[in-house]
Write an enzyme that holds these catalytic residues in place. Structure first.
Site, PDB file in Angstrom:
ATOM      1  N   HIS A   1      -9.091   3.226  -2.498  1.00 29.04           N
ATOM      2  CA  HIS A   1      -7.708   2.874  -2.193  1.00 29.04           C
ATOM      3  C   HIS A   1      -7.165   1.942  -3.270  1.00 29.04           C
ATOM      4  CE1 HIS A   1      -4.119   1.625  -0.288  1.00 29.04           C
ATOM      5  NE2 HIS A   1      -4.602   0.706   0.537  1.00 29.04           N
TER       6      HIS A   1
ATOM      7  N   GLY B   1       0.543  -3.956   4.395  1.00 23.48           N
ATOM      8  CA  GLY B   1       0.353  -5.380   4.625  1.00 23.48           C
ATOM      9  C   GLY B   1       1.618  -6.089   5.063  1.00 23.48           C
TER      10      GLY B   1
ATOM     11  N   CYS C   1       0.797  -1.232   0.000  1.00 19.09           N
ATOM     12  CA  CYS C   1       0.000   0.000   0.000  1.00 19.09           C
ATOM     13  C   CYS C   1       0.827   1.279   0.000  1.00 19.09           C
ATOM     14  CB  CYS C   1      -0.954   0.012   1.189  1.00 19.09           C
ATOM     15  SG  CYS C   1      -2.169  -1.312   1.143  1.00 19.09           S
TER      16      CYS C   1
END
Length: 398
Positions: free
Chosen positions: A354, A386, A94
């Site tokens: 996102h 993550g 991310c």
């Protein structure tokens, strides 16, 4: 002989509107989205000699299928950049987009390049599932209890954070409603208009007599915000990750499609092209946390980034904190004592979406736009990652 660190400046930024998964960009390739923003960001600096671009660094969290094959190089060629311009795709889940900005800035600060592009692209519509085409976890993960968190789905880690930091369902839903309301208000006020480069979606449909009719739709507005969301309406949604949990589709980030790009220059290049920088890159930090509570990652990364920038948390005027889940965003703000009024003033990922590896650059475009419209001096972009990490980048308005 050591080199003196030089400053890196952001001189242009843009992004596509963010689409819902299987929404307005369902038939748009991620490399085409990337090419679109790369061409657009270069066009924002008239007279730029594209041969001077030292590299195009592109974040992508799932670099496979339509967004594989080093999508950075493919995207820049599709954008019409010279063959001499190289490209590299990077992946830190991310934070891939923010990592791309930091890596591009580092090349300039070290004197290895004068002009760089950082970008991100992600289509969650083209991926068959959130974890990509083939999940193949190492069996050794399951041999030790302390490693099990690596295999947790993101939603389950959010449940763990909600439990450990005692974030109630009502708090999460109220946070989600505020995110949607802020985003809807920002769209109505035209706050995102200057940072978005509209994308024309062309659809081919059968016509009369065996002809093919081409219809066009200009996409210029983020598709995700639900301005009519209420605590009552979100309260009707069932938990999706744990039977007795509190994390729902309504208080989690949306799966999305989108791309963004920023153009960075050294001081010498800024003077040579006569451009006015928007912001100075100040610092970047990434840190690790236990995988099972990955959402708390910014708690470790933010203080490090602030220390590297030489400022305090109170100096921040605008914070783009990625809302992977309401639970983790609330926990981060509570743990660090962050003023909620400074966080996502125009809504966050719960409302705006996102698109994983593109999010960091998309939020950079939002921050650069805010710098041009408000008196905010210091801004920060931060997110959880993550497998248990957090990232944070600090920027100064010029």
């Amino acid at each position: 002989m050591s080199k003196q660190i030089q400053e890196a400046y952001i001189v242009a930024a843009t992004r596509t509107p963010v689409a819902k998964r299987n929404g307005m960009f369902r038939n748009v390739r991620p490399d085409d989205m990337l090419a679109h923003v790369l061409a657009a960001v270069v066009a924002k600096v008239p007279g730029l000699d594209a041969h001077e671009i030292g590299d195009v660094i592109v974040g992508c969290a799932m670099p496979e299928a339509e967004q594989g094959m080093n999508v950075a190089r493919i995207g820049l060629l599709l954008a019409g950049l010279p063959n001499s311009v190289p490209g590299i795709t990077i992946n830190r889940f991310c934070s891939s987009g923010l990592q791309a900005v930091a890596d591009a800035a580092a090349r300039i600060r070290l004197g290895e390049a004068e002009v760089m592009i950082a970008a991100g692209t992600e289509s969650m519509s083209v991926m068959p599932q959130i974890m990509g085409n083939k999940i193949s976890l190492n069996p050794a993960i399951f041999a030790k209890e302390e490693n099990l968190g690596i295999a947790f789905g993101m939603g389950l880690t959010a449940e763990k954070v909600a439990q450990q930091w005692q974030i109630s369902r009502d708090e999460q839903d109220a946070f989600a409603v505020q995110s949607n309301q802020r985003a809807a208000a920002a769209i109505a006020a035209g706050a995102f208009r200057d940072e978005i480069t509209p994308y024309t979606v062309r659809t081919h449909v059968p016509g009369d007599g065996g002809t093919v009719r081409v219809s066009e739709r200009i996409c210029d507005t983020d598709e995700g915000p639900r301005g009519d969301a209420t605590v009552q309406s979100l309260g009707k949604l069932k938990p999706v990750f744990a039977a007795r949990g509190s994390v729902t589709a309504g208080n989690s980030s949306q799966m999305s499609d989108g791309a963004g790009a920023v153009l960075l220059m050294s001081e010498a290049a800024v003077k040579r092209y006569g451009v006015t920088p928007i912001a100075r890159f100040c610092s970047y930090s990434v840190a690790g946390v236990p995988p099972e509570i990955m959402g708390i990652g910014p708690v470790e990364a933010i203080p490090r980034a602030l220390k590297a920038a030489g400022i305090s948390q109170g100096d921040l005027d605008w914070i783009e904190l990625n809302e992977a889940f309401a639970a983790q965003a609330i926990a981060v703000m509570r743990q660090l004592g962050i003023d909620p009024a400074k966080v996502n003033p125009q809504g966050g990922a719960i409302a705006l979406g996102h698109p994983l590896g593109a999010t960091g650059v998309i939020r950079a475009a939002t921050l650069m736009s805010a710098f041009q419209r408000t008196p905010a001096r210091y801004g920060m972009i931060s997110m959880c990652i993550g497998t248990g990490m957090g990232a944070a980048g600090v920027f100064e308005r010029l």
